[in-house]
Design a protein around this motif. Structure first.
Motif, PDB file in Angstrom:
ATOM      1  N   LEU A 196       0.837  -1.202   0.000  1.00 22.04           N
ATOM      2  CA  LEU A 196       0.000   0.000   0.000  1.00 22.04           C
ATOM      3  C   LEU A 196       0.873   1.253   0.000  1.00 22.04           C
ATOM      4  CD1 LEU A 196      -3.081   0.839   0.299  1.00 22.04           C
ATOM      5  CD2 LEU A 196      -2.455   1.375   2.664  1.00 22.04           C
ATOM      6  N   PRO A 197       0.720   2.114  -0.992  1.00 18.03           N
ATOM      7  CA  PRO A 197       1.448   3.385  -0.981  1.00 18.03           C
ATOM      8  C   PRO A 197       1.056   4.219   0.237  1.00 18.03           C
ATOM      9  CG  PRO A 197       0.565   2.928  -3.168  1.00 18.03           C
ATOM     10  CD  PRO A 197      -0.037   1.922  -2.238  1.00 18.03           C
ATOM     11  N   LEU A 198       2.003   4.974   0.750  1.00 19.06           N
ATOM     12  CA  LEU A 198       1.782   5.729   1.978  1.00 19.06           C
ATOM     13  C   LEU A 198       0.665   6.756   1.827  1.00 19.06           C
ATOM     14  CD1 LEU A 198       2.852   5.811   4.848  1.00 19.06           C
ATOM     15  CD2 LEU A 198       4.547   7.498   4.120  1.00 19.06           C
ATOM     16  N   GLN A 199       0.569   7.375   0.647  1.00 26.59           N
ATOM     17  CA  GLN A 199      -0.478   8.382   0.452  1.00 26.59           C
ATOM     18  C   GLN A 199      -1.873   7.768   0.521  1.00 26.59           C
ATOM     19  OE1 GLN A 199       1.867   7.632  -1.781  1.00 26.59           O
ATOM     20  NE2 GLN A 199       1.092   7.563  -3.900  1.00 26.59           N
ATOM     21  N   ASP A 200      -1.998   6.500   0.094  1.00 25.01           N
ATOM     22  CA  ASP A 200      -3.286   5.814   0.192  1.00 25.01           C
ATOM     23  C   ASP A 200      -3.607   5.459   1.641  1.00 25.01           C
ATOM     24  OD1 ASP A 200      -3.554   5.982  -2.542  1.00 25.01           O
ATOM     25  OD2 ASP A 200      -2.783   3.972  -2.920  1.00 25.01           O
ATOM     26  N   LEU A 201      -2.573   5.127   2.413  1.00 26.04           N
ATOM     27  CA  LEU A 201      -2.775   4.876   3.839  1.00 26.04           C
ATOM     28  C   LEU A 201      -3.316   6.130   4.525  1.00 26.04           C
ATOM     29  CD1 LEU A 201      -2.400   3.031   6.332  1.00 26.04           C
ATOM     30  CD2 LEU A 201      -0.062   3.931   6.519  1.00 26.04           C
ATOM     31  N   VAL A 202      -2.753   7.272   4.166  1.00 25.92           N
ATOM     32  CA  VAL A 202      -3.210   8.536   4.746  1.00 25.92           C
ATOM     33  C   VAL A 202      -4.669   8.789   4.390  1.00 25.92           C
ATOM     34  CG1 VAL A 202      -2.914  11.047   4.714  1.00 25.92           C
ATOM     35  CG2 VAL A 202      -0.903   9.554   4.794  1.00 25.92           C
ATOM     36  N   SER A 203      -5.044   8.521   3.144  1.00 31.12           N
ATOM     37  CA  SER A 203      -6.427   8.753   2.708  1.00 31.12           C
ATOM     38  C   SER A 203      -7.414   7.891   3.482  1.00 31.12           C
ATOM     39  CB  SER A 203      -6.563   8.468   1.205  1.00 31.12           C
ATOM     40  OG  SER A 203      -5.756   9.343   0.451  1.00 31.12           O
ATOM     41  N   VAL A 204      -7.086   6.616   3.643  1.00 32.48           N
ATOM     42  CA  VAL A 204      -7.983   5.711   4.370  1.00 32.48           C
ATOM     43  C   VAL A 204      -8.030   6.104   5.849  1.00 32.48           C
ATOM     44  CG1 VAL A 204      -8.422   3.320   5.025  1.00 32.48           C
ATOM     45  CG2 VAL A 204      -7.576   3.848   2.734  1.00 32.48           C
ATOM     46  N   TYR A 205      -6.896   6.480   6.390  1.00 25.99           N
ATOM     47  CA  TYR A 205      -6.860   6.909   7.794  1.00 25.99           C
ATOM     48  C   TYR A 205      -7.789   8.098   8.019  1.00 25.99           C
ATOM     49  CZ  TYR A 205      -5.204   8.890  12.164  1.00 25.99           C
ATOM     50  OH  TYR A 205      -5.152   9.406  13.438  1.00 25.99           O
ATOM     51  N   ASN A 206      -7.725   9.072   7.127  1.00 21.47           N
ATOM     52  CA  ASN A 206      -8.561  10.259   7.278  1.00 21.47           C
ATOM     53  C   ASN A 206     -10.047   9.919   7.193  1.00 21.47           C
ATOM     54  OD1 ASN A 206      -6.365  11.961   7.601  1.00 21.47           O
ATOM     55  ND2 ASN A 206      -6.179  12.380   5.402  1.00 21.47           N
ATOM     56  N   LEU A 207     -10.374   8.863   6.460  1.00 20.78           N
ATOM     57  CA  LEU A 207     -11.765   8.450   6.321  1.00 20.78           C
ATOM     58  C   LEU A 207     -12.267   7.716   7.563  1.00 20.78           C
ATOM     59  CD1 LEU A 207     -14.278   8.140   4.475  1.00 20.78           C
ATOM     60  CD2 LEU A 207     -13.240   6.013   3.619  1.00 20.78           C
ATOM     61  N   HIS A 208     -11.441   6.852   8.136  1.00 21.34           N
ATOM     62  CA  HIS A 208     -11.900   5.962   9.210  1.00 21.34           C
ATOM     63  C   HIS A 208     -11.399   6.340  10.606  1.00 21.34           C
ATOM     64  CE1 HIS A 208     -13.914   2.882   6.776  1.00 21.34           C
ATOM     65  NE2 HIS A 208     -12.964   3.081   5.866  1.00 21.34           N
ATOM     66  N   LYS A 209     -10.312   7.083  10.708  1.00 21.76           N
ATOM     67  CA  LYS A 209      -9.745   7.494  11.992  1.00 21.76           C
ATOM     68  C   LYS A 209      -9.580   6.314  12.961  1.00 21.76           C
ATOM     69  CE  LYS A 209      -9.702  11.912  10.958  1.00 21.76           C
ATOM     70  NZ  LYS A 209      -8.427  12.643  10.755  1.00 21.76           N
ATOM     71  N   PRO A 210      -8.817   5.290  12.584  1.00 22.03           N
ATOM     72  CA  PRO A 210      -8.652   4.130  13.472  1.00 22.03           C
ATOM     73  C   PRO A 210      -7.816   4.483  14.704  1.00 22.03           C
ATOM     74  CG  PRO A 210      -7.128   3.992  11.640  1.00 22.03           C
ATOM     75  CD  PRO A 210      -8.022   5.158  11.351  1.00 22.03           C
ATOM     76  N   GLU A 211      -8.077   3.771  15.784  1.00 21.73           N
ATOM     77  CA  GLU A 211      -7.281   3.950  16.995  1.00 21.73           C
ATOM     78  C   GLU A 211      -5.890   3.326  16.847  1.00 21.73           C
ATOM     79  OE1 GLU A 211      -9.656   3.127  20.740  1.00 21.73           O
ATOM     80  OE2 GLU A 211     -11.011   2.364  19.172  1.00 21.73           O
ATOM     81  N   PHE A 212      -5.838   2.249  16.064  1.00 22.54           N
ATOM     82  CA  PHE A 212      -4.590   1.499  15.921  1.00 22.54           C
ATOM     83  C   PHE A 212      -4.287   1.268  14.436  1.00 22.54           C
ATOM     84  CE2 PHE A 212      -6.851   0.012  19.744  1.00 22.54           C
ATOM     85  CZ  PHE A 212      -5.949   0.422  20.724  1.00 22.54           C
ATOM     86  N   ILE A 213      -3.010   1.376  14.078  1.00 23.37           N
ATOM     87  CA  ILE A 213      -2.536   1.045  12.736  1.00 23.37           C
ATOM     88  C   ILE A 213      -1.499  -0.058  12.891  1.00 23.37           C
ATOM     89  CG2 ILE A 213      -1.362   1.869  10.662  1.00 23.37           C
ATOM     90  CD1 ILE A 213      -2.347   4.681  11.369  1.00 23.37           C
ATOM     91  N   LEU A 214      -1.714  -1.184  12.213  1.00 23.06           N
ATOM     92  CA  LEU A 214      -0.839  -2.343  12.386  1.00 23.06           C
ATOM     93  C   LEU A 214      -0.209  -2.725  11.052  1.00 23.06           C
ATOM     94  CD1 LEU A 214      -1.598  -5.492  14.501  1.00 23.06           C
ATOM     95  CD2 LEU A 214      -0.576  -5.736  12.248  1.00 23.06           C
ATOM     96  N   SER A 215       1.103  -2.968  11.086  1.00 21.35           N
ATOM     97  CA  SER A 215       1.803  -3.395   9.874  1.00 21.35           C
ATOM     98  C   SER A 215       2.910  -4.374  10.242  1.00 21.35           C
ATOM     99  CB  SER A 215       2.398  -2.190   9.134  1.00 21.35           C
ATOM    100  OG  SER A 215       2.896  -2.594   7.865  1.00 21.35           O
ATOM    101  N   ILE A 216       3.252  -5.246   9.290  1.00 16.61           N
ATOM    102  CA  ILE A 216       4.329  -6.222   9.439  1.00 16.61           C
ATOM    103  C   ILE A 216       5.399  -5.897   8.395  1.00 16.61           C
ATOM    104  CG2 ILE A 216       4.939  -8.660   9.588  1.00 16.61           C
ATOM    105  CD1 ILE A 216       2.737  -7.965  11.544  1.00 16.61           C
TER     106      ILE A 216
END
Length: 297
Positions: A213-233
């Motif tokens: 996932l490109p970082l800019q797309d992560l930012v877009s989804v984050y702004n839409l959903h405002k999750p408490e936690f972001i998890l990545s491996i």
């Protein structure tokens, strides 16, 4: 066919390279190929034999007796042992053989019998994860045939997806919200899928974005959903020299969320974790974190 060094055999079987050399000379039941510089090289059949010998020895067979057995007799004894004993080492051994032979029926039998006894989650943590860890180095170095890697990874992936599908239900209004993704270029998805299963099985909300996932797309989804936690491996990317900068960037982009990270690129790399970043060194820690932060359904 794959090509293994004597150190690969030692890593997978637990039998010291020195002992393997002695067995070659004394019992003559394994005959490696040799390079022009006399370096030993082993194929899939050699690896299977050493794995089988290791399992028989661990179950009380003397090496002199094993040396007198035919390949068929050895294979039959090993099959009987792995079917009879559901101890973790035997099951990890059986999974390794299923991968080498690309035997889907054997894989299904191993997984089904262990899930029936232990449950899906304990099977993953106690058998599948140690198996993946054991052969992970060989994947990285190219000792294992890519077809074998794809074969076993896709079978495990299918099991994970079925288990995740079984967790779908309406999330409670107070469910904690997690966003799961892999960085751009990262394709190793099994650990992320297991985290998705753990999160959903504890009645949390999971927004699963998957591989690369490109970082800019992560930012877009984050702004839409405002999750408490972001998890990545982080298994292979970003590179070692770029990981600290990537971790710092995540922390700065999402200051109101807790960033949860694991994988080879962050474990044991002396990463300086910002205040809102948590690094897990074992899969069990992700499970414990999710349970500690879950709200009762």
């Amino acid at each position: 066919m794959s090509n293994y060094s004597i150190k690969d055999l030692e890593h997978l079987s637990g039998i010291k390279a020195h002992t393997i050399r002695i067995w070659e000379q004394r019992y003559n039941f394994i005959k490696p190929s040799r390079s022009d510089t006399n370096i030993r090289s082993y194929d899939d059949l050699d690896l299977k034999l050493i794995l089988n010998v290791s399992l028989l020895k661990d179950n009380g067979f003397k090496i002199s007796h094993i040396a007198d057995m035919s390949s068929q007799e050895i294979a039959e004894e090993v099959l009987a042992l792995t079917d009879k004993h559901l101890r973790f080492p035997e099951q990890i051994h059986a999974l390794t053989l299923a991968m080498i032979d690309m035997d889907e029926d054997r894989f299904e039998k191993i997984m089904s019998s262990n899930i029936l006894k232990l449950g899906f989650e304990k099977t993953m943590l106690n058998i599948v994860y140690p198996f993946l860890s054991k052969i992970g180095v060989l994947w990285q170095t190219g000792s294992i045939n890519p077809a074998q890697e794809h074969f076993i990874s896709n079978l495990i992936r299918q099991k994970l997806i079925v288990a995740i599908d079984g967790q779908y239900s309406s999330d409670p209004s107070n469910a904690r919200k997690y966003l799961l993704y892999l960085p751009e270029g990262e394709l190793h998805e099994l650990s992320l899928l297991f985290a998705d299963y753990v999160i959903r099985s504890r009645h949390n909300k999971s927004i699963y974005l998957g591989q690369s996932l490109p970082l800019q797309d992560l930012v877009s989804v984050y702004n839409l959903h405002k999750p408490e936690f972001i998890l990545s491996i982080l298994t292979s990317v970003p590179g070692i020299d770029q990981v600290q900068g990537y971790v710092n960037k995540l922390s700065g982009l999402f200051p109101e969320s807790t960033i949860l990270l694991s994988g080879y690129q962050v474990i044991g790399q002396d990463i300086q974790a910002p205040d809102n970043v948590v690094i897990f060194t074992r899969s069990e820690q992700i499970t414990s974190f999710v349970e500690e932060h879950s709200t009762e359904a």
